[in-house]
Design an enzyme around this catalytic site. Sequence first.
Site, PDB file in Angstrom:
ATOM      1  N   ARG A  65     112.241  -7.048  31.735  1.00 48.23           N
ATOM      2  CA  ARG A  65     111.517  -7.583  30.584  1.00 48.23           C
ATOM      3  C   ARG A  65     110.792  -6.488  29.828  1.00 48.23           C
ATOM      4  O   ARG A  65     110.842  -6.405  28.623  1.00 48.23           O
ATOM      5  CB  ARG A  65     110.510  -8.641  31.046  1.00 48.23           C
ATOM      6  CG  ARG A  65     111.166  -9.885  31.608  1.00 48.23           C
ATOM      7  CD  ARG A  65     110.218 -10.718  32.390  1.00 48.23           C
ATOM      8  NE  ARG A  65     109.686  -9.956  33.523  1.00 48.23           N
ATOM      9  CZ  ARG A  65     108.928 -10.439  34.465  1.00 48.23           C
ATOM     10  NH1 ARG A  65     108.552 -11.688  34.415  1.00 48.23           N
ATOM     11  NH2 ARG A  65     108.524  -9.692  35.461  1.00 48.23           N
TER      12      ARG A  65
ATOM     13  N   LYS B 106     104.970 -13.785  51.941  1.00 45.53           N
ATOM     14  CA  LYS B 106     104.407 -14.445  50.763  1.00 45.53           C
ATOM     15  C   LYS B 106     104.112 -15.894  51.079  1.00 45.53           C
ATOM     16  O   LYS B 106     104.809 -16.515  51.880  1.00 45.53           O
ATOM     17  CB  LYS B 106     105.415 -14.397  49.609  1.00 45.53           C
ATOM     18  CG  LYS B 106     105.361 -13.133  48.777  1.00 45.53           C
ATOM     19  CD  LYS B 106     106.180 -13.323  47.512  1.00 45.53           C
ATOM     20  CE  LYS B 106     106.280 -12.034  46.703  1.00 45.53           C
ATOM     21  NZ  LYS B 106     107.196 -12.178  45.559  1.00 45.53           N
TER      22      LYS B 106
ATOM     23  N   SER C 143     106.803 -15.962  36.506  1.00 49.04           N
ATOM     24  CA  SER C 143     106.386 -17.097  37.334  1.00 49.04           C
ATOM     25  C   SER C 143     104.896 -17.026  37.633  1.00 49.04           C
ATOM     26  O   SER C 143     104.209 -18.055  37.668  1.00 49.04           O
ATOM     27  CB  SER C 143     107.161 -17.101  38.652  1.00 49.04           C
ATOM     28  OG  SER C 143     108.517 -17.304  38.421  1.00 49.04           O
TER      29      SER C 143
ATOM     30  N   HIS D 121     114.308 -17.337  33.782  1.00 51.02           N
ATOM     31  CA  HIS D 121     115.325 -17.308  34.844  1.00 51.02           C
ATOM     32  C   HIS D 121     116.592 -18.043  34.398  1.00 51.02           C
ATOM     33  O   HIS D 121     117.707 -17.574  34.626  1.00 51.02           O
ATOM     34  CB  HIS D 121     114.789 -17.976  36.122  1.00 51.02           C
ATOM     35  CG  HIS D 121     113.636 -17.255  36.751  1.00 51.02           C
ATOM     36  ND1 HIS D 121     112.464 -17.879  37.089  1.00 51.02           N
ATOM     37  CD2 HIS D 121     113.475 -15.952  37.102  1.00 51.02           C
ATOM     38  CE1 HIS D 121     111.631 -17.002  37.636  1.00 51.02           C
ATOM     39  NE2 HIS D 121     112.222 -15.825  37.650  1.00 51.02           N
TER      40      HIS D 121
HETATM   41  O1  PNS Z   1     111.472 -12.514  42.039  1.00 54.99           O
HETATM   42  P1  PNS Z   1     111.085 -11.297  42.851  1.00 54.99           P
HETATM   43  O2  PNS Z   1     109.954 -11.637  43.783  1.00 54.99           O
HETATM   44  O3  PNS Z   1     110.795 -10.101  41.996  1.00 54.99           O
HETATM   45  O4  PNS Z   1     112.375 -10.941  43.751  1.00 54.99           O
HETATM   46  C1  PNS Z   1     112.356  -9.849  44.634  1.00 54.99           C
HETATM   47  C2  PNS Z   1     113.545  -9.918  45.612  1.00 54.99           C
HETATM   48  C3  PNS Z   1     113.535 -11.242  46.336  1.00 54.99           C
HETATM   49  C4  PNS Z   1     114.846  -9.786  44.832  1.00 54.99           C
HETATM   50  C5  PNS Z   1     113.411  -8.746  46.625  1.00 54.99           C
HETATM   51  O5  PNS Z   1     112.135  -8.759  47.184  1.00 54.99           O
HETATM   52  C6  PNS Z   1     114.469  -8.805  47.712  1.00 54.99           C
HETATM   53  O6  PNS Z   1     115.608  -8.466  47.478  1.00 54.99           O
HETATM   54  N1  PNS Z   1     114.054  -9.262  48.913  1.00 54.99           N
HETATM   55  C7  PNS Z   1     114.933  -9.384  50.047  1.00 54.99           C
HETATM   56  C8  PNS Z   1     114.597  -8.330  51.123  1.00 54.99           C
HETATM   57  C9  PNS Z   1     115.188  -7.003  50.741  1.00 54.99           C
HETATM   58  O7  PNS Z   1     116.390  -6.818  50.646  1.00 54.99           O
HETATM   59  N2  PNS Z   1     114.296  -6.043  50.490  1.00 54.99           N
HETATM   60  C10 PNS Z   1     114.664  -4.685  50.125  1.00 54.99           C
HETATM   61  C11 PNS Z   1     114.836  -4.564  48.634  1.00 54.99           C
HETATM   62  S1  PNS Z   1     115.068  -2.905  48.217  1.00 54.99           S
END
Ligand code: PNS
Length: 160
Positions: free
Chosen positions: A91, A42, A129, A18
């Site tokens: 990745r 979560k 993570s 990150h």
């Molecule tokens: O580190 P992660 O868990 O892969 O991050 C995922 C994240 C937080 C970027 C994604 O779940 C997100 O944008 N969540 C906010 C809610 C949202 O906008 N969801 C629709 C995404 S298409």
Amino acid sequence: MTRIAIYPGSFDPPTRGHEDLIRRSLALADRVIVAVAVNPLKQPLFTVAERLAMLQAAIGDEPRVNYQSFDGLLVEFARQVGATIVVRGLRAVSDFEYEFQMALMNRQLHPSLETVFLVPALELTYLSSSLVREVARFGGDVSALVQPGVAEALARRYGR
Ligand code: PNS
């Protein structure tokens, strides 16, 4: 015009991958907002405040980066803060489908918000993570993968 990028994620916990992506994002934007998503579905290991503090400690004194949390949709947060770019790390091929779906859904909801994928440093490509949490849970050495403060916090959280 100030170009603002958001680097969103769970960061539970932040890894050196990150950190690498945050630094790379600075080449694309004038300001980078590292945005910790609050996801009620979560059960994170670390609180939002802990994750924000860990991210801040990892990057140190960089005035072009700031740290915020958001709940709800990423696109709404992007509108609120005036961001035009979302940065995500890619990745491996396994990341691709989920990332592609998310990028297209975000474009559907906010057509002028561009998702940009950055590739991490080669030696950090395998890092996630969830793997860091798993290794730390069983007492493995994660000191090369996360900041010292994060390694200590993991050890404390897992009672070591
Ligand atoms: O580190 P992660 O868990 O892969 O991050 C995922 C994240 C937080 C970027 C994604 O779940 C997100 O944008 N969540 C906010 C809610 C949202 O906008 N969801 C629709 C995404 S298409």
